[in-house]
Design a protein around this motif. Structure first.
Motif, PDB file in Angstrom:
ATOM      1  N   PHE A 175      37.314  23.442  28.170  1.00  0.00           N
ATOM      2  CA  PHE A 175      37.568  24.809  28.211  1.00  0.00           C
ATOM      3  C   PHE A 175      37.952  25.180  26.842  1.00  0.00           C
ATOM      4  CE2 PHE A 175      39.137  24.809  33.020  1.00  0.00           C
ATOM      5  CZ  PHE A 175      37.659  24.523  33.526  1.00  0.00           C
ATOM      6  N   THR A 176      37.012  26.168  26.562  1.00  0.00           N
ATOM      7  CA  THR A 176      37.884  26.964  25.296  1.00  0.00           C
ATOM      8  C   THR A 176      38.051  28.525  25.688  1.00  0.00           C
ATOM      9  OG1 THR A 176      35.539  28.200  25.197  1.00  0.00           O
ATOM     10  CG2 THR A 176      35.607  26.362  23.838  1.00  0.00           C
ATOM     11  N   LYS A 177      38.698  29.088  24.927  1.00  0.00           N
ATOM     12  CA  LYS A 177      39.548  30.265  25.257  1.00  0.00           C
ATOM     13  C   LYS A 177      38.735  31.103  26.337  1.00  0.00           C
ATOM     14  CE  LYS A 177      42.177  34.229  23.232  1.00  0.00           C
ATOM     15  NZ  LYS A 177      42.444  34.633  21.832  1.00  0.00           N
ATOM     16  N   LEU A 178      37.507  31.384  25.922  1.00  0.00           N
ATOM     17  CA  LEU A 178      36.677  32.529  26.829  1.00  0.00           C
ATOM     18  C   LEU A 178      36.496  31.757  28.372  1.00  0.00           C
ATOM     19  CD1 LEU A 178      34.769  34.283  24.318  1.00  0.00           C
ATOM     20  CD2 LEU A 178      36.622  35.148  25.347  1.00  0.00           C
ATOM     21  N   HIS A 179      36.712  30.676  28.483  1.00  0.00           N
ATOM     22  CA  HIS A 179      36.650  30.039  29.790  1.00  0.00           C
ATOM     23  C   HIS A 179      37.931  30.394  30.717  1.00  0.00           C
ATOM     24  CE1 HIS A 179      32.896  27.351  29.538  1.00  0.00           C
ATOM     25  NE2 HIS A 179      33.188  27.043  28.315  1.00  0.00           N
ATOM     26  N   CYS A 180      38.882  30.715  30.118  1.00  0.00           N
ATOM     27  CA  CYS A 180      40.052  30.981  30.728  1.00  0.00           C
ATOM     28  C   CYS A 180      40.205  32.504  30.945  1.00  0.00           C
ATOM     29  CB  CYS A 180      41.275  30.466  29.603  1.00  0.00           C
ATOM     30  SG  CYS A 180      40.976  28.946  29.345  1.00  0.00           S
ATOM     31  N   CYS A 181      41.096  32.670  32.031  1.00  0.00           N
ATOM     32  CA  CYS A 181      41.428  34.310  32.235  1.00  0.00           C
ATOM     33  C   CYS A 181      42.250  34.800  31.081  1.00  0.00           C
ATOM     34  CB  CYS A 181      42.185  34.259  33.631  1.00  0.00           C
ATOM     35  SG  CYS A 181      43.763  33.419  33.789  1.00  0.00           S
ATOM     36  N   ILE A 182      42.330  36.043  30.913  1.00  0.00           N
ATOM     37  CA  ILE A 182      43.035  36.913  30.206  1.00  0.00           C
ATOM     38  C   ILE A 182      44.566  36.799  30.719  1.00  0.00           C
ATOM     39  CG2 ILE A 182      41.207  38.051  29.454  1.00  0.00           C
ATOM     40  CD1 ILE A 182      42.047  40.506  31.027  1.00  0.00           C
ATOM     41  N   ARG A 183      45.636  37.612  30.045  1.00  0.00           N
ATOM     42  CA  ARG A 183      46.759  37.740  30.611  1.00  0.00           C
ATOM     43  C   ARG A 183      47.026  39.169  30.404  1.00  0.00           C
ATOM     44  NH1 ARG A 183      50.750  33.961  31.087  1.00  0.00           N
ATOM     45  NH2 ARG A 183      52.737  34.866  31.813  1.00  0.00           N
ATOM     46  N   SER A 184      47.348  39.924  31.403  1.00  0.00           N
ATOM     47  CA  SER A 184      47.506  41.249  31.531  1.00  0.00           C
ATOM     48  C   SER A 184      48.639  41.870  32.220  1.00  0.00           C
ATOM     49  CB  SER A 184      46.032  42.116  32.185  1.00  0.00           C
ATOM     50  OG  SER A 184      46.080  41.938  33.576  1.00  0.00           O
ATOM     51  N   ASP A 185      48.957  43.077  32.189  1.00  0.00           N
ATOM     52  CA  ASP A 185      50.030  43.627  33.176  1.00  0.00           C
ATOM     53  C   ASP A 185      49.168  44.481  34.109  1.00  0.00           C
ATOM     54  OD1 ASP A 185      52.161  43.095  31.264  1.00  0.00           O
ATOM     55  OD2 ASP A 185      51.419  44.693  30.064  1.00  0.00           O
ATOM     56  N   GLY A 186      49.711  44.722  35.556  1.00  0.00           N
ATOM     57  CA  GLY A 186      49.119  45.494  36.442  1.00  0.00           C
ATOM     58  C   GLY A 186      49.638  45.240  37.757  1.00  0.00           C
ATOM     59  N   GLY A 187      49.261  46.087  38.673  1.00  0.00           N
ATOM     60  CA  GLY A 187      49.496  46.028  40.080  1.00  0.00           C
ATOM     61  C   GLY A 187      48.487  46.727  40.768  1.00  0.00           C
ATOM     62  N   CYS A 188      48.509  46.530  42.199  1.00  0.00           N
ATOM     63  CA  CYS A 188      47.773  47.050  43.072  1.00  0.00           C
ATOM     64  C   CYS A 188      48.233  46.929  44.473  1.00  0.00           C
ATOM     65  CB  CYS A 188      46.282  46.493  43.202  1.00  0.00           C
ATOM     66  SG  CYS A 188      46.236  44.518  43.401  1.00  0.00           S
ATOM     67  N   ALA A 189      47.868  47.703  45.326  1.00  0.00           N
ATOM     68  CA  ALA A 189      48.113  47.566  46.750  1.00  0.00           C
ATOM     69  C   ALA A 189      46.868  47.948  47.827  1.00  0.00           C
ATOM     70  CB  ALA A 189      49.290  48.888  47.054  1.00  0.00           C
ATOM     71  N   VAL A 190      47.155  47.370  49.064  1.00  0.00           N
ATOM     72  CA  VAL A 190      46.191  47.518  49.850  1.00  0.00           C
ATOM     73  C   VAL A 190      46.947  47.729  51.408  1.00  0.00           C
ATOM     74  CG1 VAL A 190      44.400  46.404  51.478  1.00  0.00           C
ATOM     75  CG2 VAL A 190      44.530  45.934  48.879  1.00  0.00           C
ATOM     76  N   LEU A 191      46.424  48.917  52.253  1.00  0.00           N
ATOM     77  CA  LEU A 191      46.997  49.277  53.283  1.00  0.00           C
ATOM     78  C   LEU A 191      46.068  48.882  54.389  1.00  0.00           C
ATOM     79  CD1 LEU A 191      49.479  50.453  54.790  1.00  0.00           C
ATOM     80  CD2 LEU A 191      48.233  52.757  54.684  1.00  0.00           C
ATOM     81  N   LEU A 192      46.387  48.099  55.168  1.00  0.00           N
ATOM     82  CA  LEU A 192      45.749  47.697  56.753  1.00  0.00           C
ATOM     83  C   LEU A 192      46.208  48.382  57.911  1.00  0.00           C
ATOM     84  CD1 LEU A 192      45.178  45.213  54.565  1.00  0.00           C
ATOM     85  CD2 LEU A 192      44.835  43.901  56.713  1.00  0.00           C
ATOM     86  N   ALA A 193      45.418  48.876  58.632  1.00  0.00           N
ATOM     87  CA  ALA A 193      45.939  49.657  59.796  1.00  0.00           C
ATOM     88  C   ALA A 193      45.247  49.294  61.126  1.00  0.00           C
ATOM     89  CB  ALA A 193      45.996  51.087  59.594  1.00  0.00           C
ATOM     90  N   ALA A 194      45.721  49.363  62.000  1.00  0.00           N
ATOM     91  CA  ALA A 194      45.059  49.271  63.333  1.00  0.00           C
ATOM     92  C   ALA A 194      43.835  50.456  63.604  1.00  0.00           C
ATOM     93  CB  ALA A 194      45.900  49.432  64.652  1.00  0.00           C
ATOM     94  N   GLU A 195      43.093  50.104  64.275  1.00  0.00           N
ATOM     95  CA  GLU A 195      41.898  51.045  64.695  1.00  0.00           C
ATOM     96  C   GLU A 195      42.368  52.324  65.275  1.00  0.00           C
ATOM     97  OE1 GLU A 195      39.339  50.020  68.003  1.00  0.00           O
ATOM     98  OE2 GLU A 195      40.666  48.416  68.550  1.00  0.00           O
TER      99      GLU A 195
END
Length: 402
Positions: free
Chosen positions: A215-235
């Protein structure tokens, strides 16, 4: 901060089990985010996902979080002003969020919860910048790992060894692995939220600084900041949502190993188990999938996970990823936001896979990067598959519009 509320009673499931849908998704600010704490990114993503759903926050009675706080998810729930009656803090690395989604879907289907919020936030890049030092990708010296630590095995070297084994067994080439990074960057080019958007070539990948052979550098993931959210609900709650629901069709989980000597085959990931389970529960096959979001901390992860999920035969991953198959307009669009290799990777990326899959199924990715089927139709089925540790765990979720 949110005002504290108590959820109402959970209704009994109708006809045995309720269907479960993703009803809200959102990103926090991502990429280079200086200033906000990880808690603030959790809150920002949660507010946006709730707004995206159109539901009142009082319906949330389940909460899932990992990676932040001593008493996760209690600390994060308190920060958000929630008092959930169903919680999950399963932590199995990058696949955590697919595993949590599977747990949450089962809980909602059985009537143990109404709506479960999954949320994540990290300032991994900003923290390193503030401390002005490089990250440490080695792991603790207790338990089984103590027998590997003296040899200097780091996370990247474990993946590198596995990639080398696949190259030895099946003739997979460096150029084929590099093409995964090139296609991820091409997908990121039209994503305004991606951290890196400038095009790269196979030669750019091959000529980069070596991190851990091959692996060279571009074979590897970047390092970032961030977040996300997912809401699951009943039908039951879907008629009140603001967006088209995306249904959980099937999910599977699996763990494999932590010690490399206990991994039976470096060319087989636990996605071979989680994927088979998810497809069986959904009643679908890989041929039914219109797009896939695959955890890609390293290029080899994408290649071998595609094999193990059944998109191509074992050993044929190198040939499969060539010739643009993974591009947004390719045969099997993969990591349409640019993935961890180009878009974002704040530490545990699994939840981002679900957000992107849902946005693509809703047709919300935008005119420059929306995946379309023949005749301009929207995709019907998407897959999100997360990997944790060094192929230690896997969670696969299949989502659909119908």
């Amino acid at each position: 901060m949110y005002r504290l509320t108590m959820p109402g009673p959970t209704p009994a499931p109708r006809d045995g089990r309720r269907r479960v849908a993703v009803v809200g998704v959102a990103l926090s600010d991502c990429g280079r985010v200086d200033g906000p704490t990880p808690y603030a990114l959790h809150a920002q993503a949660a507010r946006r996902a709730l707004a995206d759903s159109g539901l009142d926050r009082s319906v949330i009675d389940g909460f899932a979080s990992a990676g932040l706080g001593i008493l996760a998810p209690a600390e994060v729930a308190e920060y958000l002003g929630l008092r959930p009656t169903w919680v999950d803090s399963t932590s199995v690395g990058g696949s955590t969020w697919e595993v949590m989604a599977a747990h949450a879907a089962d809980a909602i289907a059985a009537g143990h919860a109404n709506a479960v919020l999954l949320v994540y936030g990290s300032t991994a890049r900003a923290d390193i910048k503030a401390r002005r030092r490089t990250s440490n990708l080695s792991f603790g010296a207790r338990g089984p790992l103590q027998f590997e630590v003296p040899y200097g095995h780091t996370l990247v070297s474990k993946y590198a060894m596995a990639a080398r084994r696949h190259m030895h067994e099946y003739g997979t080439t460096l150029e084929q692995l590099a093409s995964v990074a090139v296609q991820a960057r091409a997908n990121a080019a039209t994503n305004p939220d991606a951290m890196f958007r400038d095009p790269i070539t196979v030669e750019d990948v091959l000529s980069g600084e070596t991190i851990a052979d091959p692996f060279t550098k571009l074979h590897c993931c970047i390092r970032s900041d961030g977040g996300c959210a997912v809401l699951l609900a009943a039908e039951d709650y879907v008629p009140d949502t603001a967006k088209e629901p995306v249904w959980i069709l099937g999910a599977g989980t699996s763990v494999s190993h932590t010690t490399m000597s206990e991994w039976g085959d470096f060319t087989v990931s636990p996605a071979a188990v989680s994927g088979r389970t998810a497809f069986a529960r959904a009643g679908l096959t890989p041929a039914d999938v219109d797009l896939a979001q695959i955890y890609d901390a390293f290029t080899y992860m994408t290649l071998v996970t595609l094999e193990d999920l059944g998109f191509c035969a074992k050993g044929e991953g190198g040939a499969f990823v060539e010739k643009g198959r993974l591009l947004r307009d390719g045969e099997l669009p993969v990591n349409t936001d640019g993935g961890g290799l180009s878009a974002c990777h704040p530490g545990m990326r699994g939840l981002f896979l679900l957000v992107e899959a849902v946005r693509q199924l809703r047709g919300e990715a935008g005119p420059d990067r929306q995946v379309t089927k023949r005749g301009g139709r929207r995709p019907e089925v998407a897959l999100a598959s997360g990997t944790g540790g060094w192929f230690c765990s896997s969670g696969t979720v299949i989502l659909g519009r119908g």
